[in-house]
Enzyme design. Structure first.
Site, PDB file in Angstrom:
ATOM      1  N   GLU A  14     -93.218  19.437  25.391  1.00  0.00           N
ATOM      2  CA  GLU A  14     -92.360  18.743  24.429  1.00  0.00           C
ATOM      3  C   GLU A  14     -90.996  19.399  24.427  1.00  0.00           C
ATOM      4  OE1 GLU A  14     -93.768  19.078  20.377  1.00  0.00           O
ATOM      5  OE2 GLU A  14     -94.670  21.018  20.799  1.00  0.00           O
ATOM      6  N   LYS A  46     -87.688  21.352  23.209  1.00  0.00           N
ATOM      7  CA  LYS A  46     -87.390  22.437  22.282  1.00  0.00           C
ATOM      8  C   LYS A  46     -86.029  22.105  21.691  1.00  0.00           C
ATOM      9  CE  LYS A  46     -87.148  27.516  22.344  1.00  0.00           C
ATOM     10  NZ  LYS A  46     -86.256  27.551  21.231  1.00  0.00           N
ATOM     11  N   ARG A  81     -86.521  27.048  13.558  1.00  0.00           N
ATOM     12  CA  ARG A  81     -87.958  26.819  13.416  1.00  0.00           C
ATOM     13  C   ARG A  81     -88.331  27.031  11.954  1.00  0.00           C
ATOM     14  NH1 ARG A  81     -92.268  28.608  16.804  1.00  0.00           N
ATOM     15  NH2 ARG A  81     -94.149  27.579  16.028  1.00  0.00           N
ATOM     16  N   ARG A 109     -88.990  31.037   9.989  1.00  0.00           N
ATOM     17  CA  ARG A 109     -90.145  31.479  10.782  1.00  0.00           C
ATOM     18  C   ARG A 109     -90.517  32.928  10.483  1.00  0.00           C
ATOM     19  NH1 ARG A 109     -88.976  33.332  16.820  1.00  0.00           N
ATOM     20  NH2 ARG A 109     -87.440  34.797  16.167  1.00  0.00           N
ATOM     21  N   GLU A 164     -88.990  21.799  13.532  1.00  0.00           N
ATOM     22  CA  GLU A 164     -87.622  22.264  13.714  1.00  0.00           C
ATOM     23  C   GLU A 164     -86.756  21.663  12.613  1.00  0.00           C
ATOM     24  OE1 GLU A 164     -87.383  24.170  16.506  1.00  0.00           O
ATOM     25  OE2 GLU A 164     -85.243  24.682  16.440  1.00  0.00           O
ATOM     26  N   LYS A 208     -92.020  28.920  26.553  1.00  0.00           N
ATOM     27  CA  LYS A 208     -90.784  28.150  26.405  1.00  0.00           C
ATOM     28  C   LYS A 208     -90.053  28.237  27.743  1.00  0.00           C
ATOM     29  CE  LYS A 208     -88.648  32.087  24.056  1.00  0.00           C
ATOM     30  NZ  LYS A 208     -88.175  32.591  22.769  1.00  0.00           N
TER      31      LYS A 208
END
Ligand code: ZN
Ligand code: ZN
Lengths: 348, 523
Positions: free
Chosen positions: B215, B217, B222, B237, B262, B387
C-alpha cells in the site's frame, strides 16, 4: 620645571589627580607609576600574574613575590629591568606616594593596591573574589575614599554557586560515566590549580592528567606550597586509549575543541568558568558538564563588597561597567566607569 | 529543586541518547517521591502550569529588580525564561534551604499568580522526548516499555503508583479511561543502505504477491485514533495525545474501535486531495486551533489498519483478516474525514519497483509492504513489515558555513550550512538553503573538517564561514526527502531530512544547482 605646591591645594586634592586613566593604563602622576599598565612603562605596580595585567618589558616592577615568580616563569628572568617585592600590609613609598599591597583572593599572589597621599586613599582592587580558594590568600577589605572595582561578572544573572557543589558535580559525573574521559577546560593560571586542589580536598586521589601548557604553572604552585597531588602528562604513550577512561584531564579551555582532544576516548567536555552560568554559552561551546567556578566576584560579591567598604566613590573597570554603575546610582553611591582599554574578558 | 535543575542542565547539554538515559535512570533512583514524579511531568510536559505569560513574568521580575538592570541582563542572556530564572531573588534559598520541586509545584498551584519561575522553561529545549523518558522508566523498573506506554495515559503527576509498581512495591496501575493508546507497529526499510549495494542480498529479498500486501506510504504523520466507551482520542505514534489540535478529526470518529492511519491535510474544497506536508505542520503542536485554520487546513485520517472494533481486540489476527475488517469498517463509518488507504496490486518485484518510481500523487513517500499473515506487534519486529521509500531528491550545493558538533564530534566541524545560486544585484550569489549534519562517513567527516579549517574566511564563536566562490569552494551532493515553502528561510524553501550524500570534488562551485532548479520541485 617644578613649582612648590601651596598647602591650600593639597587639602583639596582630587582623586583624579592622584590616579587617572591614560592610554597606557592607570597612572599616578605624583608617584610617576602605573598600575597594571597595558604597555611597557618605566615603573609598574602589578596586581597579579594574568597576562592582561602583567606584561613584560617594564623598567621596574613592584609586585608580590608570587606575582614576580609567575612573571619570571611566563616571560623569562629578564621580564623587567628591576623587580621589587611587596609585602602584604606593609607600606612603602614610591616618589612620596604611600603604596600598600593587600590580598585580593583572585589567584596565587594576587593583590589589591592601596595608593595614598595627603589623606586621600584609593584602592585599585585588580581582579578579586570573596569565595574561598585553597590556592591563595583571602580578600581583605580595605577602607578607602575611592574603590576601583572590576566588573567581569557585573550582571544580576551571575551568581556563582558554592564551589564545593560544582566539584561534587564533576565527581558524580566521574562515577556515572566511568568510560568517558572527563576533559576539564580551565584557565591555566589559577583556575586549573584551584580545580585540582579542590578535587584533592574532596578526596579524589587518582592521578590527574594535565595538558603540556599547564605543567610549568602547576610546578610553580607546588613550589609555592600548594600541593596538587599526582599529576601526569596527558600524552598517549602506548596505543592504549583506555588509560584515560574515567580520568580527569585538565587543559586550557581552547584545547577542548582542538584536534588535541581527539586522542581521548569519548571525551566528556567540562568547563570550569563563571560564564557557565549561562546555559546558552555552555551549549555554544559544546560543553556537556558546565562547572560554575570563577576566580572573579559574582554580582552579590561585587555589591556586598562595595557596601562593606563604603567608599565615597566607586570607579568601575574591566567588564560590564554600566550595570554596576547603575546599581551604585540606585544606592546613592557616586560611581563612574573607567574606560581603560586593553583588559580582556579573560577567557577564564 | 537543585537536583532537578542540575538534571535539566545535564539533559540539555548531553547529546547522546544513552547518556540522557543514564542521567534519567540515576535521577529516578536517587530522588524521593513526589519530587521525581513532578520532575518527570516537567520533562514530558504533562505538567500544566496555569498559563504563565512572558509579559507576566517580566512584570513579576521588575517588581523585584530594577528595570534597567533587568534589561542589561536580558540583553546579555538573550532568552527571557533563562534570564528570569537566573536573576530571581534568592533571599529564601540563602537564608534557609533550597525548595524542593514539590514545594515549587504546590506553590504554583496555590498562587493565582505564579510566584516562582523554576519550571518555566521558555525557549529551553530539554531534548528528551516522552518516549525517551518512558524508556528510562522501563530501564529503571526492569519493565518493557510497551507496558509503560499502554498505561501512561491513565497516570497523573506525581505518578506515585507508577513508581511504586516500578520498584515492586505496588500493583500495576490500570489505564483509567477507555480509549487508551496502543503501542504502534513499525516497519524496517526494505534494504539498509549498505545492503542496497549488495546485489546478492537484494536478489534474495523476494517480495512475492501471495505473501505480501502493498500500500502507499502517505506523507503525513502516523496516528492512532481511538473511540471507545464514549471517549475519543487521537495519539501520535509515540503516544502523545494530540486530540486538542484536531477537533475536526475527532468529530468524525463516530464508531467504536481503534484505527491506525495517516493524519493528512486536504486542500480545501476538494475530496481529500492531500496537501503538502508543510500544510499539516501548520496544524501540529497547538493547544487550540482557530476556525479559520480549521477551514483553510482541514485534516483527515487515511486508515491503514484496525486494532480494535466493537469491543474486540484484533491485534492477534493476521493482517489479511484485519484488512477485511478494516474495509468493511470504513465502508460503514468512513466519510469526509476518514477514508481507506488503497492497496497497490502487483505481480512481481519489478512491477512494484515501477509503482514506486511513479506514484499517482505527490504526497506519496513510497510503499509499505506487509505480510498477509503478520500480527500487529508493538515495536519494530524484523520481517513482517517493510517500507520502501521513493529515492531521495539530489542536488549539488556549495558549502557556506560549518559549525562544531557535539560529544564525539566536538573537535570536528560537522554541521554544514549550504547554498545554491540565484541572481543577485552583482551577478549570481549564493543563498543558504539548508543544513545537514549526517550522511557522511567518518572518512568524509575528516576531509570535510580539514576543508573547513583550511578555507576559513571568518569565525563567529563555534561557526566558521568558508570560501565559496564560483571557482573556489566545496560542492556537496545533498539528498533530501521533500521541499516545503518557508517564510522563515531567506530562500523561501525548507528541505526535509537533508543529508550529505557525497563530496563532489570533481565539480567547480560555479556549476552547482540554482534556486530556480530547486523551487521547480515545489510544483
Ligand atoms: Zn585576573
Ligand atoms: Zn583581569
Amino acid at each position: 620645571m617644578k613649582f612648590p605646591i601651596h598647602p591650600r591645594y593639597i587639602a583639596i586634592m582630587r582623586a583624579e589627580d592622584l590616579l587617572h586613566p591614560t592610554p597606557a593604563g592607570l597612572y599616578c602622576p605624583s608617584g610617576d607609576f602605573y598600575i597594571d599598565p597595558v604597555r611597557a612603562v618605566d615603573r609598574a605596580l602589578v596586581t597579579h600574574g594574568h597576562a592582561d595585567h602583567a606584561r613584560p618589558g617594564h623598567g621596574a616592577v613592584l609586585a608580590t613575590p608570587e606575582t614576580l615568580t609567575i612573571m619570571a616563569a611566563r616571560y623569562g628572568d629578564g621580564f623587567t629591568g628591576r623587580a621589587d617585592a611587596a609585602v602584604f600590609g606593609k607600606a612603602t613609598t614610591v616618589n612620596g606616594v604611600n603604596v600598600t599591597f593587600h590580598p585580593a583572593g583572585h589567584v596565587l599572589g594576587s593583590a589589591q593596591i592601596a595608593v595614598e597621599k595627603n589623606g586621600l586613599r584609593i584602592v585599585a582592587s585588580g581582579d578579586y573574589k570573596r569565595a574561598a580558594d585553597p590556592t591563595c590568600a583571602p580578600f581583605v577589605p580595605v577602607p578607602c575614599d575611592v574603590f576601583i572595582t572590576e566588573a567581569t561578572f557585573a550582571l544580576p544573572v551571575f551568581r556563582h554557586p558554592d564551589a564545593g557543589d560544582e566539584i561534587a558535580k564533576l565527581l558524580t559525573s566521574l562515577q556515572q560515566f566511568t568510560e568517558r574521559a572527563h576533559l576539564v577546560g580551565a584557565y591555566s593560571l589559577g583556575k586549573a590549580q584551584r580545580v585540582i586542589r579542590m578535587l584533592r580536598d574532596a578526596g579524589y586521589d587518582a592521578p590527574i592528567y594535565i595538558h603540556g601548557a599547564l605543567e610549568k604553572l602547576c610546578n610553580l604552585y607546588e613550589s609555592e606550597g600548594v600541593s596538587l597531588g599526582p599529576l601526569l602528562p596527558a600524552t598517549v604513550e602506548t596505543n592504549d586509549k583506555d588509560q584515560f577512561a574515567g580520568a580527569v584531564i585538565v587543559a586550557p579551555p581552547a584545547s577542548l575543541n582542538d584536534k588535541w582532544a581527539r586522542r581521548f576516548p569519548d571525551p566528556l567536555p567540562a568547563f570550569a568558568s563563571g560564564w557557565m552560568r549561562i546555559r546558552q554559552r555552555a551549549k555554544q561551546r559544546g560543553v556537556e558538564l558546565p562547572l560554575i567556578l570563577s576566580d572573579h566576584a559574582d554580582w552579590d560579591e561585587l555589591t556586598d563588597t562595595i557596601t562593606e567598604i563604603g567608599p565615597s566613590e566607586v570607579w568601575v573597570t574591566h567588564g560590564r561597567e554600566e550595570a554596576l554603575v547603575r546599581w551604585c546610582e540606585l544606592q546613592g553611591i557616586a560611581a563612574r566607569p573607567l574606560n581603560i582599554v586593553g583588559y580582556e574578558d579573560e577567557s577564564e | 529543586m537543585n537536583r532537578f535543575a542540575a538534571l535539566l542542565d545535564r539533559l540539555v547539554l548531553t547529546p547522546q541518547r544513552n547518556g540522557k538515559l543514564r542521567l534519567l535512570v540515576d535521577y529516578f533512583r536517587d530522588t524521593p517521591d513526589p519530587d521525581r514524579g513532578y520532575a518527570l511531568a516537567g520533562i514530558t510536559r504533562d505538567l500544566e502550569i496555569a498559563s504563565v505569560k512572558p509579559a507576566m513574568i517580566r512584570t513579576l521580575v521588575e517588581e523585584r529588580l530594577d528595570q534597567v538592570l533587568f534589561a542589561y541582563s536580558y540583553d546579555y542572556v538573550g532568552d527571557l525564561a533563562e534570564t528570569v530564572s537566573l536573576v530571581w531573588p534568592e533571599a529564601e534559598t540563602r537564608a534557609n534551604r533550597v525548595p524542593t520541586v514539590a514545594d515549587v509545584v504546590e506553590t504554583l498551584h496555590q498562587a493565582s499568580r505564579s510566584d516562582g519561575p523554576g519550571l518555566v522553561m521558555g525557549g529551553l529545549r530539554i531534548g528528551v522526548s516522552a518516549r525517551l523518558a518512558k524508556q528510562a522508566l522501563a530501564q529503571f523498573g526492569g519493565k518493557d516499555i510497551v507496558e509503560i506506554e499502554e498505561l501512561w495515559h491513565g497516570l497523573e503527576p506525581p505518578y506515585l503508583d507508577l513508581f511504586a509498581w516500578l520498584e515492586d512495591r505496588g500493583d500495576k496501575p490500570a489505564p483509567n479511561h477507555s480509549a487508551p493508546f496502543r503501542p504502534v507497529m513499525l516497519a524496517h526499510p526494505l534494504m539498509e543502505k549498505a545492503e542496497r549495494a549488495d546485489a546478492d542480498i537484494a536478489g534474495k529479498l523476494a517480495i512475492a504477491p501471495e505473501e505480501f500486501a502493498a500500500e502507499w506510504k502517505w506523507d503525513g504523520i502516523r496516528v492512532q485514533a481511538a473511540a471507545e466507551g464514549g471517549e475519543r482520542r487521537l495519539y501520535s505514534r509515540t503516544g502523545d495525545d494530540i486530540s486538542d489540535a484536531f477537533p475536526d478529526v475527532l468529530d468524525a470518529l463516530d464508531f467504536e474501535g481503534a484505527i491506525d492511519g495517516e493524519l493528512l491535510v486536504m486542500r480545501p474544497d476538494t475530496e481529500r486531495d492531500v496537501a503538502p506536508f508543510g500544510d499539516l505542520q501548520q496544524r501540529l503542536n497547538r493547544k487550540t486551533v482557530s476556525n479559520k485554520l480549521l477551514a483553510s487546513h482541514p485534516a483527515f485520517i487515511r486508515a491503514y489498519d484496525l486494532l480494535t472494533a466493537d469491543g474486540n481486540d484484533l491485534r492477534g489476527e493476521p493482517f489479511q483478516v484485519r484488512r477485511n475488517r478494516l474495509e468493511a469498517f470504513i465502508a460503514r463509518h468512513g466519510g469526509e474525514r476518514l477514508d481507506l488507504s488503497p492497496l497497490v496490486p502487483f505481480a512481481s518485484l519489478d512491477d512494484l519497483a515501477a509503482h514506486r518510481e511513479s506514484p499517482p500523487h505527490a504526497a506519496i513517500e513510497g510503499l509499505m509492504l506487509k505480510r498477509w499473515d503478520s500480527l500487529y506487534q508493538p515495536g519494530r519486529p524484523k520481517g513482517p513489515w517493510f517500507k520502501w521509500k521513493r529515492d531521495p531528491f539530489l542536488i549539488d550545493v556549495v558549502l557556506l558555513y560549518a559549525q562544531r558538533g557535539h560529544g564525539k564530534r566536538s573537535s570536528f566541524y560537522s554541521d554544514y550550512t549550504f547554498g545554491v545560486w540565484r541572481p543577485g544585484d552583482n551577478g549570481q550569489e549564493l543563498v543558504p538553503v539548508g543544513k545537514a549534519y549526517f550522511g557522511f562517513t567518518d572518512e568524509e567527516l575528516k576531509r570535510l573538517d580539514k576543508y573547513v579549517r583550511d578555507n576559513t574566511v571568518e569565525r563567529f564563536g563555534p561557526v566558521r564561514s568558508v570560501r565559496a566562490e564560483p571557482d573556489h569552494g566545496l560542492v556537496l551532493e545533498v539528498a533530501f526527502e521533500g521541499l516545503n515553502r518557508s517564510t522563515r528561510h531567506k530562500s523561501g524553501v525548507a528541505m526535509r531530512f537533508p543529508r550529505i550524500h557525497r563530496i563532489r570534488d570533481d565539480k567547480p562551485p560555479g556549476e552547482a544547482d540554482t534556486l530556480e532548479a530547486l523551487t521547480a520541485l515545489l510544483d
